[in-house]
Design a protein around this motif. Structure first.
Motif, PDB file in Angstrom:
ATOM      1  N   ASN A 193       1.149  -1.211   0.128  1.00 25.20           N
ATOM      2  CA  ASN A 193      -0.082   0.415  -0.274  1.00 25.20           C
ATOM      3  C   ASN A 193       1.077   1.381  -0.001  1.00 25.20           C
ATOM      4  O   ASN A 193       0.530   2.325  -0.327  1.00 25.20           O
ATOM      5  N   LEU A 194       1.796   1.657   0.583  1.00 30.05           N
ATOM      6  CA  LEU A 194       2.750   1.944   0.732  1.00 30.05           C
ATOM      7  C   LEU A 194       4.231   2.055   0.161  1.00 30.05           C
ATOM      8  O   LEU A 194       4.751   0.784  -0.070  1.00 30.05           O
ATOM      9  N   PRO A 195       4.957   2.385  -0.842  1.00 28.10           N
ATOM     10  CA  PRO A 195       6.586   2.014  -1.186  1.00 28.10           C
ATOM     11  C   PRO A 195       7.176   2.015  -0.574  1.00 28.10           C
ATOM     12  O   PRO A 195       8.653   1.183  -0.616  1.00 28.10           O
ATOM     13  N   ARG A 196       7.240   2.013   0.987  1.00 32.22           N
ATOM     14  CA  ARG A 196       8.062   1.312   1.766  1.00 32.22           C
ATOM     15  C   ARG A 196       7.698   0.098   3.236  1.00 32.22           C
ATOM     16  O   ARG A 196       6.636   0.877   3.624  1.00 32.22           O
ATOM     17  N   ARG A 197       8.054  -0.798   3.503  1.00 33.49           N
ATOM     18  CA  ARG A 197       8.180  -1.116   4.979  1.00 33.49           C
ATOM     19  C   ARG A 197       9.236  -1.054   5.778  1.00 33.49           C
ATOM     20  O   ARG A 197       9.979  -1.001   5.542  1.00 33.49           O
ATOM     21  N   ARG A 198       8.870  -1.180   7.065  1.00 32.17           N
ATOM     22  CA  ARG A 198       9.769  -1.444   7.966  1.00 32.17           C
ATOM     23  C   ARG A 198       9.675  -2.568   8.111  1.00 32.17           C
ATOM     24  O   ARG A 198       9.139  -3.832   8.573  1.00 32.17           O
ATOM     25  N   VAL A 199      11.317  -3.304   8.184  1.00 31.11           N
ATOM     26  CA  VAL A 199      11.607  -4.515   9.003  1.00 31.11           C
ATOM     27  C   VAL A 199      12.252  -4.139   9.983  1.00 31.11           C
ATOM     28  O   VAL A 199      13.178  -3.423  10.288  1.00 31.11           O
ATOM     29  N   THR A 200      12.260  -5.023  11.319  1.00 35.82           N
ATOM     30  CA  THR A 200      12.849  -5.244  12.615  1.00 35.82           C
ATOM     31  C   THR A 200      13.403  -6.265  12.669  1.00 35.82           C
ATOM     32  O   THR A 200      12.951  -7.540  12.261  1.00 35.82           O
TER      33      THR A 200
END
Length: 309
Positions: A193-200
């Motif tokens: 949905n967004l051009p980026r995602r957070r990874v942890t």
């Protein structure tokens, strides 16, 4: 007397059989004559359906081409084209019915269609439920073709959204045919949905190391990774006391597709390991300390016969 009765019965039997045959022939002849008399109307009805097919194909092609040049989103364009095709076919079928059966009026046709639609609706409830769910999905556009979604354990890329079902290609290659009602009634995660995602990820350093220095080393390592977005900036925080290390939480933003996530995670893990090794900061193995209730006695065992050189 019995002989006379039997003779009368035997004489009437062929007559009744011949009457049945003649009646069947007359019925078939009347059906054929009625069919021949009605065949022009039937032919006109078929021509109307063929004309409807041509108009629907031409109209959908022209409208789709004109909408493609606009800034309208893809799902809404597809929905409008399909609704136009459905509307043309409804009008064409009504005209074909009135041409084929001249006694039918539009009011009677609509009334009959209403009764039939109720019966068909009860008989094909699931199909119509998926149909309307597909229209709502295309109208609300929660996801488009090409998006990666996750729903009730199904994760993959959307290949096609129709008015009845959605085709999802899983990352492992399998094709999932999901009814639209399934996607409409259950929570759906749109991963792209967004051009980026957070990874942890969680890393750790030994208790004897300087935690502040380790955080700075990890921060510099992430700055050299090509798959890590500079904005928003990575977040690195000591998280807690692990079994054998100080746990450090490392979070960063990257591209949203599953393969981008795996690629970025691999690059970051490799960079952090190399940076900590280069700085001489220990990433500990699990340590285990054994405590005994009573002191242990050490005994020196010697082999019988003395020492052997």
């Amino acid at each position: 007397m019995p002989d006379a009765a039997s003779s009368i019965t035997s004489q009437n039997a062929p007559t009744s059989v011949e009457g049945i045959v003649v009646s069947i022939q007359d019925t078939l002849e009347r059906i054929w004559v009625d069919f021949v008399d009605h065949s022009p109307f039937l032919a006109m009805g078929i021509l109307v359906l063929l004309f409807t097919w041509g108009v629907a194909a031409l109209a959908t092609r022209l409208v789709s081409a004109s909408l493609r040049r606009s800034r309208m989103r893809g799902s809404l364009r597809e929905l409008l084209v399909r609704l136009l095709s459905i509307g043309i076919w409804i009008v064409g079928i009504l005209l074909a019915a009135m041409v084929t059966f001249p006694g039918i009026t539009p009011a009677r046709t609509l009334g009959a269609m209403g009764i039939v639609s109720i019966a068909v609706g009860f008989a094909f409830k699931d199909i119509f439920e998926n149909f309307f769910a597909g229209i709502l999905l295309l109208w609300r556009f929660p996801f488009e073709n090409g998006d990666f979604i996750e729903c009730e354990g199904i994760s993959g890329q959307v290949e096609n959204i129709s008015v009845r079902q959605t085709l999802i290609r899983q990352v492992s290659g399998e094709l999932v045919v999901a009814p639209n009602s399934f996607l409409f009634l259950n929570p759906v995660k749109v991963l792209t949905n967004l051009p980026r995602r957070r990874v942890t990820i969680i890393t750790g350093v030994a208790y004897g190391e300087n935690v502040t220095e380790a955080v700075e080393v990890i921060k510099q390592a992430l700055g050299r990774c090509a798959t890590v977005h500079k904005a928003p900036s990575p977040q690195i925080f000591p998280q807690g006391f692990g079994a054998s290390s100080i746990d450090i939480e490392v979070a960063w933003w990257t591209d949203p597709t599953p393969v981008d996530i795996r690629r970025s995670r691999g690059e970051v893990v490799t960079a952090i390991k190399g940076a900590l090794d280069e700085a001489g900061i220990e990433i500990p193995f699990p340590y285990r300390t054994l405590t005994f209730k009573h002191p242990l006695e050490a005994k020196l065992l010697k082999e019988s016969g003395g020492d052997r050189g």
